[in-house]
Design an enzyme around this catalytic site. Structure first.
Site, PDB file in Angstrom:
ATOM      1  N   THR A 125       0.613  -1.080   0.011  1.00 32.90           N
ATOM      2  CA  THR A 125       0.165  -0.163  -0.085  1.00 32.90           C
ATOM      3  C   THR A 125       0.768   1.242  -0.035  1.00 32.90           C
ATOM      4  O   THR A 125       1.554   1.335   0.825  1.00 32.90           O
ATOM      5  CB  THR A 125      -0.918   0.294   1.060  1.00 32.90           C
TER       6      THR A 125
ATOM      7  N   ALA B  95       6.006   3.659  -7.010  1.00 31.16           N
ATOM      8  CA  ALA B  95       6.384   2.248  -7.375  1.00 31.16           C
ATOM      9  C   ALA B  95       7.394   1.656  -8.017  1.00 31.16           C
ATOM     10  O   ALA B  95       7.480   0.353  -7.934  1.00 31.16           O
ATOM     11  CB  ALA B  95       5.077   2.038  -8.720  1.00 31.16           C
TER      12      ALA B  95
ATOM     13  N   CYS C 288       9.525   1.576  -4.472  1.00 28.99           N
ATOM     14  CA  CYS C 288       9.288   0.883  -2.965  1.00 28.99           C
ATOM     15  C   CYS C 288       8.684  -0.773  -3.928  1.00 28.99           C
ATOM     16  O   CYS C 288       7.664  -0.878  -4.661  1.00 28.99           O
ATOM     17  CB  CYS C 288       7.557   1.351  -2.191  1.00 28.99           C
TER      18      CYS C 288
ATOM     19  N   THR D  24       5.245  -1.814  -3.379  1.00 35.47           N
ATOM     20  CA  THR D  24       4.072  -0.769  -4.480  1.00 35.47           C
ATOM     21  C   THR D  24       3.787  -1.103  -5.587  1.00 35.47           C
ATOM     22  O   THR D  24       5.330  -1.620  -6.456  1.00 35.47           O
ATOM     23  CB  THR D  24       4.300   0.559  -4.124  1.00 35.47           C
TER      24      THR D  24
END
Length: 182
Positions: free
Chosen positions: A12, A167, A170, A173
């Site tokens: 998340t 994204a 991480c 993500t």
């Protein structure tokens, strides 16, 4: 395997920002257990309050849904008063033994205010109107802050670009974004 050695759920990235009278919340779709992607298209962003409030949640899924249900109940009790509903939820969060053990955070926004509800029962309003929570939240937050003053970029474009940057950094993500706006 002891409880402390079990792989933990990760995932998340939620980003909320305001620009030119618009408010946007974006969330990615990845849920991971340890080093394994369990789901890539989870929906962690919703409209509540008859479509006038945006909510994005990070943390343990069941805990987040519990908090979302509690927030919706507070909004029914205090319609049109997002800040008051969040403060009332935070009071419950701090005093209820069950709620105190919930591991989740929420970003909530209406046309006037953006707030973070933390896992400790705090209600915080960011000074710049930008919120980043979850595993990639700091990356998305930094990217959004860098992009917010660029002319020609609207709130949704900034959110999408910032989430794409998060994204790319991480591992918890992904690029499968859900974006809601008011």
């Amino acid at each position: 395997m002891s409880e402390s050695s079990l792989p933990s759920w990760h995932g998340t990235t939620i980003l909320c920002l305001r620009k030119d009278g618009r408010v946007v919340i974006a969330g990615d779709g990845q849920v991971s257990l340890g080093a394994t992607v369990i789901k890539g298209n989870a929906r962690k962003v919703r409209k509540v309050g008859g479509g006038s409030i945006l909510v994005g949640f990070a943390g343990a899924t069941a805990d987040a849904f519990t908090l979302l249900e509690r927030l919706e109940a507070k909004l029914e009790k205090h319609p049109g008063q997002l800040t008051r509903a969040c403060v009332e939820l935070a009071k419950d969060w701090r005093t209820d033994r069950y709620l105190r053990r919930l591991e989740a955070m929420m970003a909530v926004a209406d046309k006037d205010v953006s707030l973070v509800l933390t896992g400790q029962g705090d209600v915080l309003e960011p000074e710049d109107g930008i919120i980043g929570i979850g595993s990639g939240g700091n990356y998305a937050l930094a990217a959004a802050r860098a992009l917010i003053d660029i002319d020609g970029l609207d709130a949704e474009t900034i959110a999408r670009k910032a989430m794409a940057i998060a994204a790319g950094i991480c591992v918890y993500t992904n690029g499968n974004m859900i974006v809601e706006s008011l």
